[in-house]
Design a protein around this motif. Sequence first.
Motif, short mmCIF file in Angstrom:
data_model
loop_
_atom_site.label_atom_id
_atom_site.label_comp_id
_atom_site.label_asym_id
_atom_site.label_seq_id
_atom_site.Cartn_x
_atom_site.Cartn_y
_atom_site.Cartn_z
N LEU A 31 2.01 -6.27 33.72
CA LEU A 31 1.70 -5.77 32.37
C LEU A 31 0.66 -6.65 31.68
N LEU A 32 0.74 -7.97 31.87
CA LEU A 32 -0.24 -8.87 31.28
C LEU A 32 -1.64 -8.59 31.81
N VAL A 33 -1.76 -8.39 33.11
CA VAL A 33 -3.06 -8.07 33.70
C VAL A 33 -3.58 -6.74 33.16
N ILE A 34 -2.73 -5.77 33.04
CA ILE A 34 -3.15 -4.45 32.51
C ILE A 34 -3.66 -4.60 31.08
N PHE A 35 -2.93 -5.37 30.23
CA PHE A 35 -3.37 -5.55 28.85
C PHE A 35 -4.66 -6.35 28.77
N ILE A 36 -4.84 -7.33 29.64
CA ILE A 36 -6.08 -8.11 29.64
C ILE A 36 -7.27 -7.23 29.99
N ILE A 37 -7.07 -6.29 30.90
CA ILE A 37 -8.17 -5.41 31.31
C ILE A 37 -8.46 -4.35 30.26
N THR A 38 -7.42 -3.79 29.65
CA THR A 38 -7.64 -2.68 28.72
C THR A 38 -7.96 -3.12 27.29
N ALA A 39 -7.66 -4.34 26.90
CA ALA A 39 -7.92 -4.78 25.52
C ALA A 39 -9.39 -4.72 25.14
N PRO A 40 -10.33 -5.18 25.98
CA PRO A 40 -11.74 -5.07 25.57
C PRO A 40 -12.23 -3.63 25.48
N LEU A 41 -11.58 -2.71 26.17
CA LEU A 41 -12.00 -1.32 26.11
C LEU A 41 -11.59 -0.66 24.79
N LEU A 42 -10.58 -1.20 24.15
CA LEU A 42 -10.10 -0.59 22.92
C LEU A 42 -10.91 -1.01 21.70
N THR A 43 -11.65 -2.09 21.79
CA THR A 43 -12.45 -2.52 20.65
C THR A 43 -13.83 -1.89 20.75
N HIS A 44 -14.13 -0.99 19.87
CA HIS A 44 -15.44 -0.36 19.82
C HIS A 44 -15.91 -0.35 18.37
N SER A 45 -17.19 -0.35 18.20
CA SER A 45 -17.73 -0.37 16.85
C SER A 45 -17.91 1.06 16.35
N VAL A 46 -17.74 1.20 15.07
CA VAL A 46 -17.91 2.49 14.42
C VAL A 46 -19.14 2.40 13.54
N LYS A 47 -20.07 3.31 13.74
CA LYS A 47 -21.29 3.32 12.92
C LYS A 47 -20.96 3.98 11.59
N ILE A 48 -21.31 3.27 10.52
CA ILE A 48 -21.03 3.75 9.18
C ILE A 48 -22.33 3.77 8.40
N ASP A 49 -22.59 4.85 7.73
CA ASP A 49 -23.74 4.92 6.83
C ASP A 49 -23.27 4.50 5.45
N LEU A 50 -23.64 3.29 5.06
CA LEU A 50 -23.23 2.78 3.76
C LEU A 50 -24.15 3.33 2.68
N PRO A 51 -23.63 3.56 1.51
CA PRO A 51 -24.48 4.10 0.43
C PRO A 51 -25.46 3.05 -0.06
N LYS A 52 -26.58 3.54 -0.54
CA LYS A 52 -27.60 2.67 -1.11
C LYS A 52 -27.23 2.36 -2.55
N ALA A 53 -27.50 1.14 -2.95
CA ALA A 53 -27.20 0.73 -4.31
C ALA A 53 -28.22 1.34 -5.26
N ALA A 54 -27.72 1.89 -6.32
CA ALA A 54 -28.59 2.48 -7.32
C ALA A 54 -28.09 2.05 -8.69
N SER A 55 -28.99 1.69 -9.53
CA SER A 55 -28.60 1.30 -10.88
C SER A 55 -29.66 1.82 -11.85
N SER A 56 -29.26 1.89 -13.08
CA SER A 56 -30.21 2.34 -14.09
C SER A 56 -31.12 1.16 -14.45
N PRO A 57 -32.37 1.42 -14.74
CA PRO A 57 -33.28 0.32 -15.08
C PRO A 57 -32.88 -0.33 -16.40
N ASN A 58 -33.01 -1.64 -16.43
CA ASN A 58 -32.71 -2.39 -17.64
C ASN A 58 -33.89 -2.30 -18.60
N ILE A 59 -33.56 -2.22 -19.85
CA ILE A 59 -34.60 -2.24 -20.87
C ILE A 59 -34.92 -3.70 -21.14
N THR A 60 -36.14 -4.08 -20.87
CA THR A 60 -36.51 -5.49 -20.99
C THR A 60 -37.02 -5.78 -22.39
#
Length: 140
Positions: A31-60
């Motif tokens: 079981l230890l050998v099986i978990f050692i082999i399968t653990a790296p296969l379970l970690t995968h990255s998820v691509k996320i499109d993060l929102p762009k920051a938007a703010s109102s312009p400051n009055i200077t």
Amino acid sequence: MAFGSMDSGNNRQTPTAEINVVPLVDVMLVLLVIFIITAPLLTHSVKIDLPKAASSPNITQPDHIEFALRDDASLYWNGEPVTMDQLAPRFAASVKENPDIELHIRADKHVHYEYVARAMSIAAKAGLVKIGFVTDPSQQ
């Protein structure tokens, strides 16, 4: 393992209750050998499109300093070229003239942070407390 006495008068074998752990260890190692082999296969990255920051312009405020830094380390004070040595007296004179003056830093995105930090340090030592960065969202 059962240990008995060396006494020859007692020839009767008594059953002993003991657990054989060898098969259990074999199963756990598999079981230890099986978990050692399968653990790296379970970690995968998820691509996320993060929102762009938007703010109102400051009055200077009308009283502010436009300070620009370019990627070739050139400095501009309200559009006029200056050197790093000229900054301290100019900041001090501006603060003396108007203590509530704002410093707007417009830095090129390829400028080394060292130059920006040095300019901010000189401004803070001169007494400027309102320091901000100007960004242009249309260039993204």
